[in-house]
Scaffold this active site. Sequence first.
Site, PDB file in Angstrom:
ATOM      1  N   TYR A   1       0.844  -1.204   0.000  1.00  0.00           N
ATOM      2  CA  TYR A   1       0.000   0.000   0.000  1.00  0.00           C
ATOM      3  C   TYR A   1       0.876   1.250   0.000  1.00  0.00           C
ATOM      4  CZ  TYR A   1      -3.354   3.516   1.539  1.00  0.00           C
ATOM      5  OH  TYR A   1      -4.109   4.654   1.624  1.00  0.00           O
TER       6      TYR A   1
ATOM      7  N   GLU B   1     -11.620   5.620   5.052  1.00  0.00           N
ATOM      8  CA  GLU B   1     -11.002   6.397   6.136  1.00  0.00           C
ATOM      9  C   GLU B   1     -11.959   6.493   7.322  1.00  0.00           C
ATOM     10  OE1 GLU B   1      -7.942   7.189   6.439  1.00  0.00           O
ATOM     11  OE2 GLU B   1      -7.190   7.116   4.393  1.00  0.00           O
TER      12      GLU B   1
ATOM     13  N   TRP C   1      -5.153   0.498   9.924  1.00  0.00           N
ATOM     14  CA  TRP C   1      -5.347   0.586   8.481  1.00  0.00           C
ATOM     15  C   TRP C   1      -5.191  -0.792   7.848  1.00  0.00           C
ATOM     16  CZ3 TRP C   1      -8.052   3.297   5.507  1.00  0.00           C
ATOM     17  CH2 TRP C   1      -7.847   3.310   4.132  1.00  0.00           C
TER      18      TRP C   1
END
Length: 191
Positions: free
Chosen positions: A26, A48, A56
């Site tokens: 990522y 988000e 995350w």
Amino acid sequence: MTGPVVGEDGLARCPWGAAPGLMRDYHDEEWGRPVTGEAAYLERLTLEAFQSGLSWATILRKREAFRAAFAGFDADVVAAYDDGDRARLLADAGIVRNRLKVDAAITNARATVALREHEGLEALVRSFAPEVSPAPETTAEVATTSPASVALSKELKRRGFVFVGPTTMHALLEAIGLFDPHLVGCHRRGA
């Protein structure tokens, strides 16, 4: 106060993306790179919001399930979700099953559709790009909010969006490349 970390491949990276795997992929391939299109912006905004209070990595592992559950983040489809869809989403173990966040995703899809009468989600968010990218050298210098994220948060709330606080919007601005979020010395800085 950690600066970039050199991985086994000889490349310096932001510390959170230094180890091989999902987070490094990522970091190297997506984080801080511009995205285009309403669905891409709605996806990042939604993810988000779902990430709030979670790692995350958890969201990335569930990303494909999120895409399936939210119709590829097609705002028209998600905006039309009803109580049956809410129940389906809350029963879907593939995503984060949080009622407030599910409701926020639907609310934000509706607000996205309403924005089409004006500038649209992408143009609105892009209008809050900071004039100067921060240039942190260590993790201690990395901000979690900014004047741009505070202003974007206020404007989105004014337009009917929810779960769009300043910290979440700062993470969004980083993720979609509206400024370069990488530490000075990271191989992705300036790329």
